[in-house]
Design an enzyme around this catalytic site. Structure first.
Site, PDB file in Angstrom:
ATOM      1  N   THR A  13      -8.562   6.024   9.605  1.00 54.73           N
ATOM      2  CA  THR A  13      -9.395   6.199   8.412  1.00 54.73           C
ATOM      3  C   THR A  13      -8.674   7.072   7.392  1.00 54.73           C
ATOM      4  OG1 THR A  13     -10.557   8.164   9.258  1.00 54.73           O
ATOM      5  CG2 THR A  13     -11.473   5.994   9.823  1.00 54.73           C
ATOM      6  N   GLY A  14      -9.072   6.911   6.133  1.00 58.47           N
ATOM      7  CA  GLY A  14      -8.413   7.657   5.067  1.00 58.47           C
ATOM      8  C   GLY A  14      -6.922   7.397   5.050  1.00 58.47           C
ATOM      9  N   SER A  15      -6.553   6.112   5.180  1.00 54.55           N
ATOM     10  CA  SER A  15      -5.153   5.784   5.447  1.00 54.55           C
ATOM     11  C   SER A  15      -4.430   5.106   4.295  1.00 54.55           C
ATOM     12  CB  SER A  15      -5.069   4.899   6.700  1.00 54.55           C
ATOM     13  OG  SER A  15      -6.018   3.856   6.669  1.00 54.55           O
ATOM     14  N   GLY A  18      -1.164   9.867   2.080  1.00 58.14           N
ATOM     15  CA  GLY A  18      -1.070  11.124   2.797  1.00 58.14           C
ATOM     16  C   GLY A  18      -0.853  10.995   4.295  1.00 58.14           C
ATOM     17  N   SER A 140      -7.479  20.878  11.558  1.00 55.41           N
ATOM     18  CA  SER A 140      -6.659  21.719  10.693  1.00 55.41           C
ATOM     19  C   SER A 140      -6.520  23.107  11.286  1.00 55.41           C
ATOM     20  CB  SER A 140      -7.327  21.812   9.315  1.00 55.41           C
ATOM     21  OG  SER A 140      -6.747  22.822   8.520  1.00 55.41           O
ATOM     22  N   TYR A 153     -14.742  23.802   4.024  1.00 53.00           N
ATOM     23  CA  TYR A 153     -13.740  22.936   4.664  1.00 53.00           C
ATOM     24  C   TYR A 153     -13.418  23.441   6.069  1.00 53.00           C
ATOM     25  CZ  TYR A 153      -9.113  20.993   5.703  1.00 53.00           C
ATOM     26  OH  TYR A 153      -8.052  20.383   6.309  1.00 53.00           O
TER      27      TYR A 153
END
Length: 263
Positions: A13-15, A18, A140, A153
């Protein structure tokens, strides 16, 4: 070591850019049939064509807003089963902690946490039934060292650690692994914008990033931003049969940012 994912289907996902794009490229290079997912059809098409041009493999893509239940339903309808799920989608940004209202907190949780939960809930049972699978969450260093300039975040990335550990227990003994990757400060387009917010002036990029790390991430032992491919290398390893004994873990690719002697 040779990572071979031939015959496996991987969803990232989010691919379209970045870290997610780097992970997708790495998985395709290892032989996986890769499915990209993001919102922009144009960016997805360009990303898929780029990977196909480099490594081949017939990369597929699905344009869907998976921050919504409807968008998630569209994705899983088009891609009902996968062997590898990399939950990479996430948002970040600097904000005055006293100015973050309830709606913004909800937006961060919807995007950074619930998208991953929904997809895990769909794909993980099938993996367990088949006796093999890999689920990853791109977390993260901020999950452990909460940054004052983006508490919302950091908290969502902390939540992912609990999510991965719980789901790892839910499929214990099935041959499926569930892990998080603690990515350190990484050189992406979004991070460049973030660095420019915190480092004033018109400094050349190399100087600006060094100043950002020195002033805002001084714990980094790497003393530079991490490249997306360096995060992708760990994700590809965790997706492989070589990582069969690593599950329920928060694996660090943080450049030594987290000041700890255990993972």
């Amino acid at each position: 070591m040779r990572i071979d994912l031939t015959g496996r289907t991987a969803l990232v996902t989010g691919s379209s850019q970045g870290i997610g794009l780097a992970v997708a490229r790495g998985l395709a290079s290892a032989g996986a049939a890769v499915v990209l997912c993001a919102r922009s059809e144009d960016r997805l098409r360009a990303a898929a064509e780029g990977i196909d041009g480099e490594v081949g493999g017939g990369v597929r893509w699905v344009a869907a807003d998976i921050t919504t239940a409807d968008g998630t339903a569209r994705l899983v309808q088009e891609v009902p089963e996968v062997d590898v799920l990399v939950n990479n989608l996430g948002i970040f940004g600097a904000a005055d902690p006293f100015a973050i209202d309830d709606d913004e907190w909800r937006r961060y949780f919807e995007t950074n946490v619930l998208t991953a939960v929904r997809l895990t809930r769909h794909y993980l049972p099938g993996m367990a039934e088949r006796g093999w699978g890999r689920v990853q969450y791109v977390s993260s260093d901020s999950a452990v060292v909460t940054p004052a300039e983006m508490i919302h975040y950091g908290v969502t990335k902390t939540a992912l650690l609990g999510v991965h550990r719980g789901f790892a227990k839910a499929v214990a003994g099935t041959g499926v692994t569930v892990n998080s990757v603690l990515a350190g400060p990484t050189h992406t387009g979004g991070v460049e914008e973030f660095v420019r917010q915190l480092v004033p002036g018109d400094l050349p990029w190399e100087e600006a990033q060094r100043r950002f790390v020195r002033e805002h991430r001084p714990q980094s032992l790497l003393q530079r931003l991490i490249e997306p491919e360096e995060i992708a290398n760990m994700c590809c390893y965790l997706a492989s049969p070589l990582a069969s004994a690593t599950t329920g873990a928060a694996v660090r690719v943080d450049g030594g940012y987290v000041d700890a002697i255990v993972p």
